[in-house]
Write an enzyme that holds these catalytic residues in place. Structure first.
Site, PDB file in Angstrom:
ATOM      1  N   TYR A  58       0.817  -1.214   0.000  1.00  0.00           N
ATOM      2  CA  TYR A  58       0.000   0.000   0.000  1.00  0.00           C
ATOM      3  C   TYR A  58       0.849   1.262   0.000  1.00  0.00           C
ATOM      4  O   TYR A  58       0.403   2.300  -0.462  1.00  0.00           O
ATOM      5  CB  TYR A  58      -1.013   0.007   1.148  1.00  0.00           C
ATOM      6  CG  TYR A  58      -0.463  -0.343   2.500  1.00  0.00           C
ATOM      7  CD1 TYR A  58       0.210   0.598   3.272  1.00  0.00           C
ATOM      8  CD2 TYR A  58      -0.638  -1.618   3.023  1.00  0.00           C
ATOM      9  CE1 TYR A  58       0.714   0.270   4.511  1.00  0.00           C
ATOM     10  CE2 TYR A  58      -0.142  -1.950   4.265  1.00  0.00           C
ATOM     11  CZ  TYR A  58       0.534  -0.997   5.006  1.00  0.00           C
ATOM     12  OH  TYR A  58       1.030  -1.317   6.246  1.00  0.00           O
ATOM     13  N   GLU A  78     -13.791  12.933 -12.160  1.00  0.00           N
ATOM     14  CA  GLU A  78     -14.093  11.670 -12.827  1.00  0.00           C
ATOM     15  C   GLU A  78     -12.873  11.156 -13.584  1.00  0.00           C
ATOM     16  O   GLU A  78     -12.592   9.950 -13.583  1.00  0.00           O
ATOM     17  CB  GLU A  78     -15.271  11.842 -13.800  1.00  0.00           C
ATOM     18  CG  GLU A  78     -16.611  12.086 -13.138  1.00  0.00           C
ATOM     19  CD  GLU A  78     -16.906  13.547 -12.788  1.00  0.00           C
ATOM     20  OE1 GLU A  78     -18.063  13.835 -12.446  1.00  0.00           O
ATOM     21  OE2 GLU A  78     -15.985  14.396 -12.849  1.00  0.00           O
ATOM     22  N   LYS A 103     -13.359  16.255  -3.706  1.00  0.00           N
ATOM     23  CA  LYS A 103     -12.838  17.604  -3.882  1.00  0.00           C
ATOM     24  C   LYS A 103     -13.549  18.492  -2.848  1.00  0.00           C
ATOM     25  O   LYS A 103     -14.582  19.104  -3.132  1.00  0.00           O
ATOM     26  CB  LYS A 103     -13.090  18.091  -5.313  1.00  0.00           C
ATOM     27  CG  LYS A 103     -12.449  19.431  -5.633  1.00  0.00           C
ATOM     28  CD  LYS A 103     -12.712  19.808  -7.086  1.00  0.00           C
ATOM     29  CE  LYS A 103     -12.119  21.160  -7.417  1.00  0.00           C
ATOM     30  NZ  LYS A 103     -12.518  21.601  -8.772  1.00  0.00           N
TER      31      LYS A 103
END
Length: 123
Positions: A58, A78, A103
């Site tokens: 990770y 997107e 956002k």
């Protein structure tokens, strides 16, 4: 006996500064995006062996995402979500993932706006 798993590796709250937005004023500033990822990964081999080589790293995933998002300019969250999904599937062989891109500064009277996508590796 093979045991079926629905294991996941999560990265939550990954914050990256980037150029993001459709308005002219946004194209010349950095804004914070917050990413949350849920990735399918069979954790059983690592769990049984305690061998880090068998984990989904990770840290490396987070670094790769941060580098991608910070180094590029985007108009839409997107698009960020799609690019992140492509990167993780291709570079880390994750077979399925959910990506949330937030956002927080997009709307002044809202805490957050976000998109969530799910993608899987094509066989």
């Amino acid at each position: 006996m093979k045991i079926a798993t629905k294991d996941r590796v999560l990265i939550e709250g990954l914050t990256v500064s980037t150029t993001i937005g459709v308005y002219d004023w946004e194209k010349n500033i950095k804004q914070q995006l917050v990413l949350d990822l849920e990735m399918a990964w069979n954790n059983q081999p690592a769990g049984n062996s305690d061998d880090v080589a068998l984990c989904l790293d990770y840290f490396k995933v987070s670094q790769a995402i941060t580098n991608l998002v910070a180094a590029n300019k985007f108009e839409l969250i997107e698009c960020v979500a799609e690019r992140v999904a492509e990167l993780v599937i291709q570079q880390f062989a994750v077979t399925w993932l959910r990506v949330k891109v937030s956002k927080p500064s997009a709307i002044t009277n809202a805490t957050n706006v976000a998109v969530v996508i799910e993608r899987s590796m094509h066989n």
